[in-house]
Design an enzyme around this catalytic site. Structure first.
Site, PDB file in Angstrom:
ATOM      1  N   LYS A 195      33.118  41.671  38.214  1.00 26.15           N
ATOM      2  CA  LYS A 195      33.841  41.093  38.536  1.00 26.15           C
ATOM      3  C   LYS A 195      34.359  41.425  39.386  1.00 26.15           C
ATOM      4  CE  LYS A 195      36.943  36.981  39.557  1.00 26.15           C
ATOM      5  NZ  LYS A 195      37.504  35.427  38.994  1.00 26.15           N
ATOM      6  N   ARG A 205      39.412  30.313  46.688  1.00 26.08           N
ATOM      7  CA  ARG A 205      41.540  29.828  46.741  1.00 26.08           C
ATOM      8  C   ARG A 205      42.067  28.846  47.816  1.00 26.08           C
ATOM      9  NH1 ARG A 205      42.752  36.337  46.394  1.00 26.08           N
ATOM     10  NH2 ARG A 205      40.728  37.275  44.242  1.00 26.08           N
ATOM     11  N   LYS A 222      44.296  41.565  43.352  1.00 20.63           N
ATOM     12  CA  LYS A 222      43.555  41.219  42.346  1.00 20.63           C
ATOM     13  C   LYS A 222      43.130  42.264  41.533  1.00 20.63           C
ATOM     14  CE  LYS A 222      43.282  36.317  41.575  1.00 20.63           C
ATOM     15  NZ  LYS A 222      43.047  34.651  41.284  1.00 20.63           N
ATOM     16  N   GLU A 238      31.724  47.325  31.681  1.00 14.86           N
ATOM     17  CA  GLU A 238      32.515  46.225  31.574  1.00 14.86           C
ATOM     18  C   GLU A 238      31.503  45.501  29.819  1.00 14.86           C
ATOM     19  OE1 GLU A 238      34.949  44.252  31.449  1.00 14.86           O
ATOM     20  OE2 GLU A 238      36.148  45.779  32.870  1.00 14.86           O
ATOM     21  N   LYS A 253      29.988  39.992  39.902  1.00 12.48           N
ATOM     22  CA  LYS A 253      30.187  38.081  41.542  1.00 12.48           C
ATOM     23  C   LYS A 253      30.851  39.329  42.419  1.00 12.48           C
ATOM     24  CE  LYS A 253      34.051  35.087  41.503  1.00 12.48           C
ATOM     25  NZ  LYS A 253      34.567  34.460  40.978  1.00 12.48           N
ATOM     26  N   SER A 279      32.079  31.623  47.318  1.00 10.30           N
ATOM     27  CA  SER A 279      32.093  31.455  48.464  1.00 10.30           C
ATOM     28  C   SER A 279      32.108  31.494  49.859  1.00 10.30           C
ATOM     29  CB  SER A 279      33.543  30.124  48.649  1.00 10.30           C
ATOM     30  OG  SER A 279      34.707  31.241  48.130  1.00 10.30           O
ATOM     31  N   TYR A 318      26.829  27.620  46.301  1.00  7.93           N
ATOM     32  CA  TYR A 318      27.066  26.058  46.453  1.00  7.93           C
ATOM     33  C   TYR A 318      25.883  25.423  47.017  1.00  7.93           C
ATOM     34  CZ  TYR A 318      32.250  27.686  45.540  1.00  7.93           C
ATOM     35  OH  TYR A 318      32.928  28.846  44.973  1.00  7.93           O
TER      36      TYR A 318
HETATM   37  C1  PBG Z   1      39.336  32.386  39.836  1.00 11.57           C
HETATM   38  C2  PBG Z   1      38.416  32.099  39.768  1.00 11.57           C
HETATM   39  C3  PBG Z   1      37.765  32.600  41.973  1.00 11.57           C
HETATM   40  C4  PBG Z   1      36.757  32.660  42.334  1.00 11.57           C
HETATM   41  C5  PBG Z   1      35.505  31.712  40.385  1.00 11.57           C
HETATM   42  N1  PBG Z   1      36.916  31.980  39.670  1.00 11.57           N
HETATM   43  C6  PBG Z   1      38.686  33.064  42.602  1.00 11.57           C
HETATM   44  C7  PBG Z   1      39.428  34.480  42.308  1.00 11.57           C
HETATM   45  O1  PBG Z   1      39.320  35.581  41.526  1.00 11.57           O
HETATM   46  O2  PBG Z   1      40.295  34.815  43.446  1.00 11.57           O
HETATM   47  C8  PBG Z   1      35.722  32.450  42.877  1.00 11.57           C
HETATM   48  C9  PBG Z   1      34.559  31.897  43.219  1.00 11.57           C
HETATM   49  C10 PBG Z   1      34.137  31.367  44.713  1.00 11.57           C
HETATM   50  O3  PBG Z   1      34.392  33.329  45.759  1.00 11.57           O
HETATM   51  O4  PBG Z   1      33.576  30.957  44.846  1.00 11.57           O
HETATM   52  N2  PBG Z   1      39.710  32.044  38.339  1.00 11.57           N
END
Ligand code: PBG
Length: 331
Positions: A195, A205, A222, A238, A253, A279, A318
């Site tokens: 990720k 968010r 993050k 990982e 991701k 997203s 989505y």
């Molecule tokens: C956080 C989480 C995120 C997403 C899924 N789980 C956002 C982040 O890491 O800040 C993002 C998914 C998306 O953007 O569709 N645990």
């Protein structure tokens, strides 16, 4: 003379379909659902047109509608009221948690669905981070027991597969052990393996109001736990760790900007590979289509197919419902 003519094999749809290398089906797709407490609420996420935050009653209706389209896999994310947020995400495993109750209700009414959870502190944390923030850092080992409690509560609630999206080291093994001790040996774990610290999570968010909060003692991003977008080799490390720790799926991701990572994991591991088409990726395409610059009905399947071609067995997107509709209506 041209002896070899690849165009011959493209001369009709019947021939093209005979040699098609990659197939995309609704079976491969997981639809994300955003839920918030209350009744009769359905509010669109402004940066993700067509996607709604829904109260549990409407989520149940949505699931029913999706099942009619043969879409039966869902990943559910909670938008939590500010008053339930705290430093250690206690609401995440509280008996009162509406998200856990919703999972139980969905599985009771529709036992045939596959329900995937989100294991991370950010929806429940006043700091807006996936782990416990202490003196300005996200503390790895102190986060693990919190994630384990959350995971066990989710397994108890009825989720089929848990999705740790937090990127703490060692959490897959830690969660697996906690689940097994509590007898949840059949609950799966879909590890967010690679990720990335991506700019593409903005609309998500917004939907959950889960961005890192501002404050002197709160990291502003993050990057100390999510991966550097420059790295590919590290994804193998990982993946190796998550595989050893018992992951049932390895996830990459975001998806489109990381197709090479999907491919390298698919080549190197026997475990099914999931890709999260996040997203921001969807928002970009939706914006271009809204402007009339691209054709959604063509671009949406082409996009999902690209992720499949790279090697994803499962795609969280989505667009899942739209794709399912397209398959049924043929548009
Ligand atoms: C956080 C989480 C995120 C997403 C899924 N789980 C956002 C982040 O890491 O800040 C993002 C998914 C998306 O953007 O569709 N645990």
């Amino acid at each position: 003379m041209i002896t070899r003519r690849p165009r011959r094999n493209r001369s009709s749809e019947a021939i093209r379909s005979m040699i098609r290398e990659t197939h995309l089906s609704v079976d491969h797709l997981v639809f994300p659902l955003f839920t918030l407490d209350g009744k009769n609420i359905k509010s669109e996420v402004p940066s993700l047109p067509g996607i709604f935050r829904m109260s549990p009653d409407n989520i149940l209706r949505e699931v029913e509608e999706c099942l009619k389209l043969n879409l039966n896999k869902f990943i559910v994310f909670p938008a939590v009221d500010e008053k339930f947020k705290d430093k250690t995400a206690t609401y995440s495993y509280s008996k009162e948690n509406f998200y856990l109750k919703l999972a139980t209700d969905i599985k009771k009414r529709f036992p045939e669905v596959c329900l995937i959870s989100d294991v991370a502190m950010d929806p429940y944390s006043i700091d807006g981070h996936d782990g416990l923030v202490e003196k300005g850092i996200v503390h790895n080992d102190k986060t693990l027991p919190i994630l384990a409690k959350m995971a066990v509560a989710q397994a108890e609630a009825g989720f089929d597969i848990l999705g740790p999206s937090d990127m703490m080291d060692g959490r897959i093994g830690y969660i697996r052990e906690a689940l097994d001790i509590e007898g949840h040996t059949d609950t799966g774990v879909m590890a967010y393996t690679a990720k990335y610290a991506s700019g593409l999570y903005g609309p998500f968010r917004d939907a959950l109001d889960s961005a890192p909060r501002e404050g002197d003692d709160i990291p502003k991003d993050k990057k100390t736990y999510q991966m550097d977008p420059a790295n590919k080799q590290e994804a193998l490390l990982e993946a190796m760790l998550d595989a050893e720790e018992g992951a049932d799926f390895l996830m990459v991701k975001p998806a489109l900007h990381y197709l090479d990572v999907i491919q390298i994991l698919k080549t190197n591991f026997e475990i099914p590979i999931a890709a999260y088409h996040v997203s921001g990726e969807c928002a970009m395409l939706l914006a271009a289509c809204k402007n009339g610059w691209l054709d959604y009905n063509r671009m949406m399947p082409e996009t999902l197919l690209a992720i499949r071609r790279a090697g994803a067995d499962v795609i969280i997107t989505y667009f899942a419902k739209d794709y399912a509709k397209q398959v049924l209506t043929g548009i």
